[in-house]
Enzyme design. Structure first.
Site, PDB file in Angstrom:
ATOM      1  N   GLY A 114      57.697 -39.539  40.408  1.00 37.48           N
ATOM      2  CA  GLY A 114      58.234 -38.241  40.776  1.00 37.48           C
ATOM      3  C   GLY A 114      58.484 -37.321  39.601  1.00 37.48           C
ATOM      4  CB  CYS A 115      58.244 -33.668  39.257  1.00 36.30           C
ATOM      5  SG  CYS A 115      56.470 -33.699  39.494  1.00 36.30           S
ATOM      6  N   GLY A 116      60.897 -34.796  37.616  1.00 31.40           N
ATOM      7  CA  GLY A 116      62.337 -34.645  37.449  1.00 31.40           C
ATOM      8  C   GLY A 116      62.990 -35.972  37.131  1.00 31.40           C
ATOM      9  CB  ALA A 155      63.819 -36.613  40.876  1.00 35.26           C
ATOM     10  CB  ILE A 183      61.573 -28.552  39.512  1.00 27.22           C
ATOM     11  CG1 ILE A 183      62.787 -29.434  39.755  1.00 27.22           C
ATOM     12  CG2 ILE A 183      61.995 -27.149  39.108  1.00 27.22           C
ATOM     13  CD1 ILE A 183      63.633 -29.655  38.513  1.00 27.22           C
TER      14      ILE A 183
END
Length: 284
Positions: free
Chosen positions: A128-130, A133, A196
């Site tokens: 995942g992005c972040g 997250a 995001i």
């Protein structure tokens, strides 16, 4: 100049200024940047997507801090708990308190969470992005619903939905820094969210649908993000039969989608798409 060399040119940034606001609907900030085109450089103001922490606690215990755009925190917190198996039914949800300014979501759930917490603690960081997250256990795929919906879709409907998703993507056009997701029927988009992190965007949609009692078994999930295994697990747990993306899936995502009967339509660009699984649901 000795040796005939030209003097080096150093670029200097103007003072860093951010537009701050306590309003959670402000999802981008402004920064002065230097833009270079071929050999010329110029200073200009650019919008940058806002990134803020949201700390989720359950029954008084801090669970996780997500990095997000800072909007739809109530939906995101609920959607995350649904995706991660902490919450399954409306009756289990006893209370929600969200402090938008502090970036805190406090959730009160019924029942004993000790076993769930122990299992969740063994989960692996996903793609995942972040930072921090999303987490999920590979065995979550076994809890995903078997898709039994007989809903079908045409390529023309897929192209139209992706076009509509792109049209709604104001924050992406402003900053270039978010993923977009939407829940749709075959004719129109019903719920649109961005973030995001592509996982956050999907969780916001799931939270919204849960809170509004929106049925999912005849819907389509449209996204701009890569269709990785954990995204497939999230969508399968929702019971949505068709997942559409402008990007491509991973090999494990395809295997999991086949296992649960989820239709994957990827690389939707203009009037082109690729069917990875569930071709029987696409009417050509």
């Amino acid at each position: 100049m000795e040796g005939g060399k030209k003097p080096r040119t150093f670029l200097h940034f103007p003072p860093f200024t951010i537009l701050r606001s306590p309003m959670t609907d402000i999802k981008h900030v402004s920064r002065d940047v230097i833009s270079i085109q071929v050999t010329s450089a110029s200073s200009e103001s650019r919008s940058i997507v806002r990134e803020v922490p949201l700390t989720i606690s359950v029954n008084g215990k801090e669970l996780i801090t997500l990095l997000t755009t800072g909007d739809a925190n109530r939906e995101l917190a609920i959607g995350f708990l649904l995706s991660e198996g902490f919450l399954n039914r409306k009756e289990e949800l006893k209370g929600i308190r969200v402090d938008e300014g502090a970036g805190i979501a406090e959730i009160e759930l019924a029942g004993d969470l000790d076993l769930t917490e122990k299992l969740w603690g063994k989960r692996a960081v996903t793609s995942g992005c972040g930072k921090g997250a999303t987490f999920y256990h590979v065995l979550d795929s076994l809890q995903a619903k078997q898709v039994t919906s007989d809903v079908k879709i045409t390529p023309a409907q897929v192209y139209a939905l992706m076009k509509e998703l792109n049209r709604l993507s104001d924050l992406y056009r402003e900053t270039g820094g978010v993923h977009n997701s939407a829940l749709a029927d075959r004719e129109k988009i019903l719920v649109f969210r961005d973030d995001i992190g592509r996982h956050n965007a999907v969780d916001k949609i799931r939270g919204a649908c849960f809170l509004e009692d929106l049925p999912l078994e005849d819907k389509v999930l449209v996204t701009t993000g890569r269709m990785s295994s954990e995204i497939v697990v999230k969508v399968a747990k929702m019971g949505v039969p068709i997942l559409v993306s402008r990007s491509a899936p991973t090999s494990l995502a395809v295997e999991l989608a086949e296992r649960v009967g989820l239709t994957l339509l990827g690389y939707v660009r203009g009037e082109k798409l690729t069917i990875y699984t569930g071709a029987q649901k696409v009417v050509v």
